[in-house]
Design a protein around this motif. Structure first.
Motif, PDB file in Angstrom:
ATOM      1  N   LYS A  16       0.815  -1.227   0.000  1.00  0.00           N
ATOM      2  CA  LYS A  16       0.000   0.000   0.000  1.00  0.00           C
ATOM      3  C   LYS A  16       0.844   1.272   0.000  1.00  0.00           C
ATOM      4  N   GLY A  17       2.072   1.155   0.445  1.00  0.00           N
ATOM      5  CA  GLY A  17       2.958   2.318   0.450  1.00  0.00           C
ATOM      6  C   GLY A  17       4.395   1.903   0.710  1.00  0.00           C
ATOM      7  N   ILE A  18       5.338   2.651   0.165  1.00  0.00           N
ATOM      8  CA  ILE A  18       6.757   2.333   0.358  1.00  0.00           C
ATOM      9  C   ILE A  18       7.577   3.612   0.387  1.00  0.00           C
ATOM     10  N   LYS A  19       8.592   3.610   1.246  1.00  0.00           N
ATOM     11  CA  LYS A  19       9.552   4.715   1.285  1.00  0.00           C
ATOM     12  C   LYS A  19      10.951   4.106   1.314  1.00  0.00           C
ATOM     13  N   ILE A  20      11.808   4.555   0.391  1.00  0.00           N
ATOM     14  CA  ILE A  20      13.191   4.076   0.321  1.00  0.00           C
ATOM     15  C   ILE A  20      14.124   5.267   0.469  1.00  0.00           C
ATOM     16  N   GLN A  21      15.093   5.140   1.391  1.00  0.00           N
ATOM     17  CA  GLN A  21      16.068   6.215   1.614  1.00  0.00           C
ATOM     18  C   GLN A  21      17.477   5.641   1.515  1.00  0.00           C
ATOM     19  N   ILE A  22      18.324   6.310   0.742  1.00  0.00           N
ATOM     20  CA  ILE A  22      19.726   5.900   0.602  1.00  0.00           C
ATOM     21  C   ILE A  22      20.619   7.076   0.986  1.00  0.00           C
ATOM     22  N   SER A  23      21.596   6.815   1.852  1.00  0.00           N
ATOM     23  CA  SER A  23      22.496   7.877   2.338  1.00  0.00           C
ATOM     24  C   SER A  23      23.944   7.486   2.082  1.00  0.00           C
ATOM     25  N   GLY A  24      24.774   8.492   1.825  1.00  0.00           N
ATOM     26  CA  GLY A  24      26.199   8.251   1.625  1.00  0.00           C
ATOM     27  C   GLY A  24      26.721   8.936   0.369  1.00  0.00           C
ATOM     28  N   ARG A  25      27.837   8.466  -0.129  1.00  0.00           N
ATOM     29  CA  ARG A  25      28.448   9.048  -1.334  1.00  0.00           C
ATOM     30  C   ARG A  25      27.759   8.465  -2.563  1.00  0.00           C
ATOM     31  N   PRO A  79       2.082   5.680   6.920  1.00  0.00           N
ATOM     32  CA  PRO A  79       1.682   6.382   8.153  1.00  0.00           C
ATOM     33  C   PRO A  79       2.495   5.921   9.369  1.00  0.00           C
ATOM     34  N   LEU A  80       3.612   6.592   9.641  1.00  0.00           N
ATOM     35  CA  LEU A  80       4.532   6.170  10.700  1.00  0.00           C
ATOM     36  C   LEU A  80       3.991   6.411  12.108  1.00  0.00           C
ATOM     37  N   GLN A  81       3.048   7.349  12.256  1.00  0.00           N
ATOM     38  CA  GLN A  81       2.528   7.650  13.599  1.00  0.00           C
ATOM     39  C   GLN A  81       1.258   6.865  13.936  1.00  0.00           C
ATOM     40  N   THR A  82       0.741   6.085  12.986  1.00  0.00           N
ATOM     41  CA  THR A  82      -0.443   5.266  13.246  1.00  0.00           C
ATOM     42  C   THR A  82       0.007   3.917  13.781  1.00  0.00           C
ATOM     43  N   LEU A  83      -0.318   3.627  15.039  1.00  0.00           N
ATOM     44  CA  LEU A  83       0.166   2.407  15.683  1.00  0.00           C
ATOM     45  C   LEU A  83      -0.402   1.137  15.051  1.00  0.00           C
ATOM     46  N   ARG A  84      -1.638   1.209  14.551  1.00  0.00           N
ATOM     47  CA  ARG A  84      -2.235   0.000  13.964  1.00  0.00           C
ATOM     48  C   ARG A  84      -1.714  -0.283  12.556  1.00  0.00           C
ATOM     49  N   ALA A  85      -0.932   0.641  11.999  1.00  0.00           N
ATOM     50  CA  ALA A  85      -0.357   0.440  10.658  1.00  0.00           C
ATOM     51  C   ALA A  85       0.759  -0.600  10.727  1.00  0.00           C
ATOM     52  N   ASN A  86       0.683  -1.587   9.875  1.00  0.00           N
ATOM     53  CA  ASN A  86       1.706  -2.633   9.813  1.00  0.00           C
ATOM     54  C   ASN A  86       2.867  -2.141   8.952  1.00  0.00           C
ATOM     55  N   ILE A  87       3.871  -1.560   9.621  1.00  0.00           N
ATOM     56  CA  ILE A  87       5.053  -1.015   8.929  1.00  0.00           C
ATOM     57  C   ILE A  87       6.195  -2.022   9.034  1.00  0.00           C
ATOM     58  N   ASN A  88       6.647  -2.515   7.898  1.00  0.00           N
ATOM     59  CA  ASN A  88       7.773  -3.444   7.859  1.00  0.00           C
ATOM     60  C   ASN A  88       9.027  -2.629   7.529  1.00  0.00           C
ATOM     61  N   TYR A  89       9.910  -2.455   8.540  1.00  0.00           N
ATOM     62  CA  TYR A  89      11.063  -1.550   8.401  1.00  0.00           C
ATOM     63  C   TYR A  89      12.367  -2.339   8.427  1.00  0.00           C
ATOM     64  N   THR A  90      13.335  -1.863   7.677  1.00  0.00           N
ATOM     65  CA  THR A  90      14.670  -2.465   7.736  1.00  0.00           C
ATOM     66  C   THR A  90      15.746  -1.412   7.480  1.00  0.00           C
ATOM     67  N   TYR A  91      16.947  -1.706   7.998  1.00  0.00           N
ATOM     68  CA  TYR A  91      18.124  -0.888   7.711  1.00  0.00           C
ATOM     69  C   TYR A  91      19.250  -1.826   7.315  1.00  0.00           C
ATOM     70  N   THR A  92      19.887  -1.555   6.201  1.00  0.00           N
ATOM     71  CA  THR A  92      21.005  -2.376   5.760  1.00  0.00           C
ATOM     72  C   THR A  92      22.080  -1.484   5.133  1.00  0.00           C
ATOM     73  N   LYS A 114      17.536   2.517   4.037  1.00  0.00           N
ATOM     74  CA  LYS A 114      16.385   2.358   4.933  1.00  0.00           C
ATOM     75  C   LYS A 114      15.137   2.146   4.083  1.00  0.00           C
ATOM     76  N   ILE A 115      14.315   1.184   4.500  1.00  0.00           N
ATOM     77  CA  ILE A 115      13.080   0.893   3.760  1.00  0.00           C
ATOM     78  C   ILE A 115      11.915   0.772   4.735  1.00  0.00           C
ATOM     79  N   TRP A 116      10.823   1.469   4.411  1.00  0.00           N
ATOM     80  CA  TRP A 116       9.563   1.354   5.152  1.00  0.00           C
ATOM     81  C   TRP A 116       8.507   0.789   4.193  1.00  0.00           C
ATOM     82  N   LEU A 117       7.892  -0.332   4.540  1.00  0.00           N
ATOM     83  CA  LEU A 117       6.811  -0.896   3.730  1.00  0.00           C
ATOM     84  C   LEU A 117       5.514  -0.842   4.539  1.00  0.00           C
ATOM     85  N   PHE A 118       4.482  -0.248   3.978  1.00  0.00           N
ATOM     86  CA  PHE A 118       3.170  -0.203   4.629  1.00  0.00           C
ATOM     87  C   PHE A 118       2.309  -1.317   4.042  1.00  0.00           C
ATOM     88  N   ARG A 119       2.010  -2.328   4.897  1.00  0.00           N
ATOM     89  CA  ARG A 119       1.302  -3.517   4.420  1.00  0.00           C
ATOM     90  C   ARG A 119      -0.164  -3.560   4.872  1.00  0.00           C
TER      91      ARG A 119
END
Length: 212
Positions: A149-158, A176-189, A201-206
């Protein structure tokens, strides 16, 4: 200065559960915590090409149960089918613990709905020196095919080998990061490129859910 909360820790008990599930006395707590760390680091290091999304550890009296969620169970099982026995022996040697170890392999049917696996794929593409904007676009396309339903991808560095490090992000759909009932699948690699380390960094709204 922004004060940000980890999306998974923020939702424990609502849409997320603990990755380790056990109770212990205060004396045994440091030992159990160290064992969990050794188990996770050993599996992630030795099975890095197995597309592992999640490692859950449950302790019951004299038994330690390890659930490995992976998109490639065949790599863990091995050609002869004795991969689990070899992994169990290796973990037993590392821990020196009398507890019985049980390992379960759980296959992930839709790998593009898992932020960890998507992050690993993006890191591999960046390490091959593919332009970061193209990688982000392809990552969003893969997530859209999996009905995210939604995705945010962030890449940092050179980025693309630039001298000055910067941060770029793209969002599509609702996250929706502030909605507690939102199933946000987050990762950092991280991606280990020839011109430095890139953080991903990836945020997936499922979707939304009310309980575990």
């Amino acid at each position: 200065m922004g004060q940000k909360t980890h999306p998974s820790g923020f939702r424990i008990g609502i849409t997320e559960s603990h990755k380790s599930s056990w109770f212990s006395s205060m004396k045994k707590y440091p030992q159990n915590l160290e064992e969990d760390y050794k188990i996770r680091s050993h599996i992630e290091t030795n099975l890095s090409k197995s597309s592992i999304s999640l490692i859950k550890i449950d302790r019951k009296l004299d038994q330690t149960e390890i659930n490995i969620y992976t998109a490639r169970p065949g790599i863990i099982l091995g050609k002869m089918g004795n991969g689990i026995d070899i992994l169990r022996e290796q973990i037993n040697k590392k821990l020196n613990n009398p507890n019985k170890i049980r390992i379960n392999i759980i296959e992930i049917k839709e790998p593009d709905r898992e932020s960890t696996l998507l992050g690993q794929w993006i890191a591999q593409q960046l390490e091959k020196r593919i332009a970061f904007r193209r990688v982000i676009r392809q990552g969003i396309q893969r997530a859209n095919k999996a009905n995210i339903k939604g995705i945010k991808i962030q890449i940092s560095g050179r980025l693309n080998g630039a001298e000055i490090a910067r941060k770029e992000w793209v969002r599509e759909g609702r996250v929706p990061l502030q909605t507690l009932r939102a199933n946000i699948n987050y990762t950092y690699t991280r991606a280990q490129t020839i011109y430095g380390i890139l953080g991903i960094k990836i945020w997936l709204f499922r979707g939304e859910q009310t309980q575990l």
